[in-house]
Design an enzyme around this catalytic site. Structure first.
Site, PDB file in Angstrom:
ATOM      1  CB  ILE A  50       0.135  20.134 -11.545  1.00 44.19           C
ATOM      2  CG1 ILE A  50       0.176  20.300 -13.071  1.00 44.19           C
ATOM      3  CG2 ILE A  50       1.211  19.162 -11.073  1.00 44.19           C
ATOM      4  CD1 ILE A  50       1.511  20.812 -13.606  1.00 44.19           C
ATOM      5  CE1 TYR A  51      -6.077  18.579  -6.559  1.00 47.45           C
ATOM      6  CE2 TYR A  51      -5.883  18.158  -8.914  1.00 47.45           C
ATOM      7  CZ  TYR A  51      -6.624  18.594  -7.826  1.00 47.45           C
ATOM      8  OH  TYR A  51      -7.912  19.037  -7.998  1.00 47.45           O
TER       9      TYR A  51
ATOM     10  CG  ASP B 163       8.315  11.445   1.765  1.00 41.45           C
ATOM     11  OD1 ASP B 163       7.357  11.614   2.548  1.00 41.45           O
ATOM     12  OD2 ASP B 163       9.136  10.508   1.860  1.00 41.45           O
TER      13      ASP B 163
ATOM     14  CB  CYS C   7       7.537   1.801   6.943  1.00 45.37           C
ATOM     15  SG  CYS C   7       6.862   3.321   6.228  1.00 45.37           S
TER      16      CYS C   7
HETATM   17  C1  LIG Z   1      13.602   2.826   5.128  1.00 44.75           C
HETATM   18  C2  LIG Z   1      12.418   3.700   5.338  1.00 44.75           C
HETATM   19  C3  LIG Z   1      11.627   3.519   6.460  1.00 44.75           C
HETATM   20  C4  LIG Z   1      10.531   4.343   6.671  1.00 44.75           C
HETATM   21  N1  LIG Z   1       9.767   4.133   7.780  1.00 44.75           N
HETATM   22  C5  LIG Z   1       8.706   4.947   8.009  1.00 44.75           C
HETATM   23  C6  LIG Z   1       7.883   4.752   9.127  1.00 44.75           C
HETATM   24  O1  LIG Z   1       8.096   3.815   9.909  1.00 44.75           O
HETATM   25  N2  LIG Z   1       6.852   5.595   9.323  1.00 44.75           N
HETATM   26  C7  LIG Z   1       6.573   6.630   8.460  1.00 44.75           C
HETATM   27  O2  LIG Z   1       5.619   7.389   8.676  1.00 44.75           O
HETATM   28  N3  LIG Z   1       7.324   6.826   7.362  1.00 44.75           N
HETATM   29  C8  LIG Z   1       8.372   6.012   7.119  1.00 44.75           C
HETATM   30  N4  LIG Z   1       9.125   6.204   5.992  1.00 44.75           N
HETATM   31  C9  LIG Z   1       8.776   7.324   5.081  1.00 44.75           C
HETATM   32  C10 LIG Z   1       7.668   6.925   4.130  1.00 44.75           C
HETATM   33  O3  LIG Z   1       8.030   5.760   3.467  1.00 44.75           O
HETATM   34  C11 LIG Z   1       7.434   8.068   3.153  1.00 44.75           C
HETATM   35  O4  LIG Z   1       7.035   9.192   3.888  1.00 44.75           O
HETATM   36  C12 LIG Z   1       6.380   7.749   2.113  1.00 44.75           C
HETATM   37  O5  LIG Z   1       6.682   6.583   1.418  1.00 44.75           O
HETATM   38  C13 LIG Z   1       6.248   8.921   1.134  1.00 44.75           C
HETATM   39  O6  LIG Z   1       5.376   8.590   0.116  1.00 44.75           O
HETATM   40  P1  LIG Z   1       5.541   9.224  -1.328  1.00 44.75           P
HETATM   41  O7  LIG Z   1       4.434   8.690  -2.171  1.00 44.75           O
HETATM   42  O8  LIG Z   1       5.700  10.688  -1.212  1.00 44.75           O
HETATM   43  O9  LIG Z   1       6.946   8.699  -1.841  1.00 44.75           O
HETATM   44  P2  LIG Z   1       7.450   7.182  -2.057  1.00 44.75           P
HETATM   45  O10 LIG Z   1       6.631   6.237  -1.261  1.00 44.75           O
HETATM   46  O11 LIG Z   1       8.914   7.214  -1.803  1.00 44.75           O
HETATM   47  O12 LIG Z   1       7.171   6.922  -3.594  1.00 44.75           O
HETATM   48  C14 LIG Z   1       7.762   7.708  -4.583  1.00 44.75           C
HETATM   49  C15 LIG Z   1       7.996   6.854  -5.819  1.00 44.75           C
HETATM   50  O13 LIG Z   1       8.094   7.724  -6.922  1.00 44.75           O
HETATM   51  C16 LIG Z   1       9.045   7.200  -7.823  1.00 44.75           C
HETATM   52  N5  LIG Z   1       9.499   8.334  -8.670  1.00 44.75           N
HETATM   53  C17 LIG Z   1      10.233   9.394  -8.282  1.00 44.75           C
HETATM   54  N6  LIG Z   1      10.416  10.247  -9.301  1.00 44.75           N
HETATM   55  C18 LIG Z   1       9.793   9.695 -10.353  1.00 44.75           C
HETATM   56  C19 LIG Z   1       9.639  10.095 -11.703  1.00 44.75           C
HETATM   57  N7  LIG Z   1      10.148  11.250 -12.148  1.00 44.75           N
HETATM   58  N8  LIG Z   1       8.964   9.297 -12.544  1.00 44.75           N
HETATM   59  C20 LIG Z   1       8.419   8.114 -12.091  1.00 44.75           C
HETATM   60  N9  LIG Z   1       8.547   7.690 -10.832  1.00 44.75           N
HETATM   61  C21 LIG Z   1       9.207   8.473  -9.971  1.00 44.75           C
HETATM   62  C22 LIG Z   1      10.122   6.655  -6.919  1.00 44.75           C
HETATM   63  O14 LIG Z   1      10.882   5.672  -7.597  1.00 44.75           O
HETATM   64  C23 LIG Z   1       9.316   6.098  -5.778  1.00 44.75           C
HETATM   65  O15 LIG Z   1       9.094   4.708  -5.925  1.00 44.75           O
HETATM   66  C24 LIG Z   1      10.216   5.376   5.741  1.00 44.75           C
HETATM   67  C25 LIG Z   1      10.996   5.548   4.592  1.00 44.75           C
HETATM   68  C26 LIG Z   1      12.075   4.714   4.388  1.00 44.75           C
HETATM   69  C27 LIG Z   1      12.898   4.906   3.155  1.00 44.75           C
END
Ligand SMILES: Cc1cc2nc3c(=O)[nH]c(=O)nc-3n(C[C@H](O)[C@H](O)[C@H](O)COP(=O)(O)OP(=O)(O)OC[C@H]3O[C@@H](n4cnc5c(N)ncnc54)[C@H](O)[C@@H]3O)c2cc1C
Length: 546
Positions: free
Chosen positions: A277-278, A282, A42
């Site tokens: 599996i959980y 996103d 973020c």
């Molecule tokens: C620029 C930006 C600004 C944002 N600002 C906000 C904000 O202000 N407020 C808000 O609520 N949300 C914001 N978000 C959204 C927020 O960052 C996401 O909702 C959150 O990070 C989701 O968490 P996650 O764990 O699902 O995925 P992520 O945090 O994206 O982590 C997923 C990780 O999994 C890794 N991955 C993927 N597939 C594989 C695989 N097969 N094997 C190994 N690793 C893998 C990826 O490389 C990644 O690093 C923003 C997002 C971005 C990009």
């Protein structure tokens, strides 16, 4: 227990840390296909804009630091490419060498996030200046472009919160920015009239805004962007921010149930169709907290919350995720724009009847320096008082009001409870009647039959069809602008001029923000004259129509 985690950022890292706090015995391996874990997604736009100046500040945890603190086996640069459910193993691939190996699990947690949507636009492949923003390498690339090549013009495609944050940060770096969005507004979580305030502010800050425009082609290797309308924009860089799609491919290939937008379906404990599996963050479909329907809301709070709940559930706790409200906020230059729950667009789609009030109080006591106007919208059920959602736009105190209303929704409070929320008050912070209280009073008046309102989008047609609209502002205010066809009788003269009010017409009243209109309605009502008040008054009307 051996627990594998796919993805080492928001949801994955939260799950890992909580798992360790719950047990010293588990073997926990966290896989991350990129270099970095637990970075500040973020914060990325603000590093491009140099609001955050130190790159290291984006790296909330390091592989070594987190690995040691939580005794985790963290394998960065390692992508999980397959889930083998029968064998309860995953196939991991080392990014550097392509070498593959399998790793068994008792429990598997998927938190791979979502990737920026890259639409098939003619010429996009040939353009070397198209950027998306998801992770640290994306950020480095974008910042390097700005630092070294000093682009003059940027086209940001998509006016969601990431698009707006990028636009602002590029503008801060002196780039001439145009935002293109196919919708008639930016910031989809707020409704049209609230977005108008943002539009005006963006334009005031020198951002060009092209709404209801679609990009049809990228020309000259990215030097020009052509829109459906035929318009062509010069571009030194093009930023794609039109949304994200869940990284659910390995889940799909493993036969896990998939829902909306290609997101993984989970139950209230975040278990997929395979209970060992959980999935969190996103990559999953969630329940809309208000309606209980399936939806897709990729935000950081849910990812962090779900990560922790998964760890709790794995360790036998009664961990239930109750759905996502979609509470969100973005800074747009000097404004904050926030919302929680359902907006009008969602409620219309769901076919749910609702009532709306707009209030425009000061962010803190008007007599204390620095107060600014807060535009707060509350949407509710007129019969039960259930709060469906709220939106706020303003320079100060936006976050606080939306957070209070989000809390009220989750606490099961109704609009009738909002006047009773006892807020912390001193002049620099609020008023003794806080904006949330005020919105509650306005909604309560409607529920109790003390006030009837019409909305900004209805009034022109009402007047055109012969409705009598009384404007109770001062002549000086009216001279600066008024709704066509309205008749001015200032509020303080109203009691003495009742005989001027026609008896044979439908009557409506307006003022600047709705307060004096409400008072006028009470005066008229007390004299046996029924009248409806224009919600939000001339202020809201002029935001849209000026
Ligand atoms: C620029 C930006 C600004 C944002 N600002 C906000 C904000 O202000 N407020 C808000 O609520 N949300 C914001 N978000 C959204 C927020 O960052 C996401 O909702 C959150 O990070 C989701 O968490 P996650 O764990 O699902 O995925 P992520 O945090 O994206 O982590 C997923 C990780 O999994 C890794 N991955 C993927 N597939 C594989 C695989 N097969 N094997 C190994 N690793 C893998 C990826 O490389 C990644 O690093 C923003 C997002 C971005 C990009």
């Amino acid at each position: 227990m051996k627990i594998l985690i796919v993805g080492g950022v928001a949801g994955g890292a939260s799950a890992a840390a909580r798992l360790r706090r719950l047990s010293e015995k588990d073997e926990i391996i966290m896989f991350e296909k990129g270099e970095y874990i637990s970075f500040a997604n973020c914060g990325l736009p603000y590093y491009v804009g140099e609001i955050i100046q130190n790159r290291n500040k984006l790296l909330v945890q390091t592989v070594e630091g987190m690995g040691t603190r939580f005794n985790l086996d963290i394998r960065n640069w390692t992508e999980i490419v397959q889930i083998n459910r029968e064998a309860k193993t995953v196939t991991a691939r080392k990014v550097a060498t392509g070498e593959e190996y399998t790793e068994p699990y008792d429990k598997l947690i998927l938190s791979p996030g979502a990737s920026p949507i890259k639409p098939r636009i003619e010429g996009i492949e040939e353009a070397g200046n198209v950027y998306t923003l998801r992770n640290i390498p994306d950020t480095d690339r974008m910042k390097e472009k700005v630092d070294l090549e000093k682009p003059e013009k940027a086209v940001v495609i998509g006016g969601g919160f990431i698009g707006l944050e990028i636009a602002e940060n590029l503008r801060e770096r002196g780039v001439d920015v145009t935002i293109v969005d196919k919708s008639n507004q930016v910031m989809a979580p707020v409704d049209f009239e609230m977005a108008q305030i943002v539009h005006a502010h963006l334009r005031q800050k020198g951002v060009h805004l092209l709404l209801e425009e679609n990009v049809s082609a990228i020309l000259d290797e990215g030097k020009k962007v052509r829109l459906d309308s035929g318009k062509e924009l010069d571009a030194d860089m093009i930023l794609l921010a039109i949304g994200v799609k869940p990284e659910s491919m390995i889940a799909k290939e493993a036969g896990l149930e998939i829902g909306i937008n290609g997101a993984i379906k989970v139950n209230e404990h975040m278990q997929t169709s395979d209970p060992s599996i959980y999935a969190v963050g996103d990559v999953i479909e969630v329940k809309d907290y208000i309606h209980g329907t399936d939806t897709y809301i990729p935000l950081a709070w849910p990812a962090n919350r779900q990560g922790r709940l998964v760890a709790d559930h794995i360790h036998g706790k009664e961990a239930v995720y109750h759905g996502t409200l979609g509470t969100s906020i973005a800074k747009v230059f000097d404004l904050s724009v926030a919302s929680t729950g359902s907006n009008e667009k969602i409620l219309k789609r769901q076919g749910v009847p609702y009532e709306v009030v707009h209030v425009t109080p000061n962010s803190h006591a008007g007599y204390y320096p620095g107060a600014s106007q807060l535009n707060l919208k509350l949407i509710f059920d007129k019969e039960t008082g259930r709060i469906y959602g709220a939106q706020a736009v303003g320079k100060e105190g936006v976050d606080k009001r939306i957070d209070v209303i989000a809390t009220a929704i989750k606490g099961g409070m109704t609009v009738l409870d909002l006047p009773d929320i006892e807020i912390a008050y001193a002049p620099p912070y609020s008023s003794a009647k806080d904006p949330v209280n005020m919105a509650g009073y306005a909604a309560t008046n409607i529920m109790e039959g003390m006030a009837e309102t019409v909305q900004w989008h209805e009034i022109d047609e009402i007047v055109a069809n012969g409705g009598y609209l009384l404007d109770v502002r001062s002549p000086g205010e009216v001279a600066k602008g008024a709704i066509k066809g309205s008749v001015n009788i200032p509020i303080d003269e109203l009691r003495g001029r009742l005989d001027e009010i026609p008896k044979d017409k439908d009557l409506y009243v307006t003022c600047q923000v709705g307060m004096r209109g409400y008072l006028a309605a009470r005066i008229l009502e007390g004299n046996g004259i029924s009248v409806k008040n224009l919600d939000g008054g001339y202020h809201l009307y002029s935001i849209v129509y000026k």
